[in-house]
Design an enzyme around this catalytic site. Structure first.
Site, PDB file in Angstrom:
ATOM      1  N   LYS A  64      34.097  42.447  43.944  1.00 19.21           N
ATOM      2  CA  LYS A  64      35.378  42.486  44.508  1.00 19.21           C
ATOM      3  C   LYS A  64      35.360  44.005  44.977  1.00 19.21           C
ATOM      4  CE  LYS A  64      38.759  44.101  41.883  1.00 19.21           C
ATOM      5  NZ  LYS A  64      40.055  44.060  41.138  1.00 19.21           N
ATOM      6  N   ASP A 113      40.662  39.084  43.705  1.00 15.56           N
ATOM      7  CA  ASP A 113      41.475  39.467  42.650  1.00 15.56           C
ATOM      8  C   ASP A 113      42.301  38.546  42.146  1.00 15.56           C
ATOM      9  OD1 ASP A 113      43.599  39.315  44.472  1.00 15.56           O
ATOM     10  OD2 ASP A 113      44.308  41.266  43.974  1.00 15.56           O
TER      11      ASP A 113
END
Length: 210
Positions: A121, A140
């Protein structure tokens, strides 16, 4: 419409609502953004930006983070959740940057994920926002929740969700898609009270019918 058509329609509509979308985290360098993204775990970007306003004036290189005492760094970020662990990540990250990458943030996924506190991420966010590289899709909590609501994935594991989204999304839109969904999640599609009436995806979102 199939999933590939649907994701293009989603991007088209959200792009119109959120033009020139990018991360809400403030940064001036790749190092800034890596640090800010580590700090952002389980807290708001607003809180992070308040802390980094002074932090990035004080620490501008990997050496700055590596050479400061852990106690001092902790004190500089103590208003952030889990600041003790995050301070350790940042110091260890800085040391590795110096040892392996001449103090510079690398530009590849494989290298970025070797850094302490950096997963896919964070790496995706840095690659797209700093270097303009579409290597993957940052997943996320907003992206995880909304991509499932939209029927784009059935998975709950972030890595599997990323793979699902990458399969149906043209590569040139990978970085943008993540930030468009994040903006939608913050403004309209909130976890506790999604506002279906004003959502630009209302007619193509299965969850709006429930």
């Amino acid at each position: 419409m199939d999933k590939k058509e649907k994701v293009l329609e989603i991007i088209k509509r959200l792009d119109k609502r959120y033009p020139n979308v990018k991360t809400a985290l403030n940064f001036k360098s790749a190092l800034d953004l890596v640090v800010a993204t580590i700090l952002s775990a389980q807290t708001t970007d607003i809180n992070v930006n308040k802390v980094t306003e002074n932090l990035f004036k004080k620490y501008q290189t990997a050496d700055d983070y590596a050479n400061v005492s852990l106690t001092e760094l902790e004190n500089d970020i103590k208003s952030i959740n889990f600041y003790k662990n995050k301070a350790k990540y940042i110091k260890n990250l800085a040391k590795k940057l110096i040892e392996k990458f001449n103090g510079e943030v690398p530009k590849t996924m494989n290298e970025l994920v070797t850094l302490p506190g950096v997963g896919r991420k964070t790496a995706n966010i840095v690659l797209w926002n700093v270097f303009g590289i579409n290597e993957g899709i940052a997943v996320d909590t907003h992206v995880k929740r909304i991509s499932k609501l939209l029927g784009l994935t059935e998975n709950t594991d972030p890595d599997k969700i990323e793979q699902d989204l990458m399969e149906i999304t043209p590569r040139e839109h990978w970085g943008k898609l993540s930030h468009l969904l994040i903006m939608l999640g913050r403004e309209i599609c909130k976890a506790k009270a999604p506002n279906h009436k004003i959502c630009p995806l209302n007619d193509i979102c299965p969850s709006s019918k429930t």
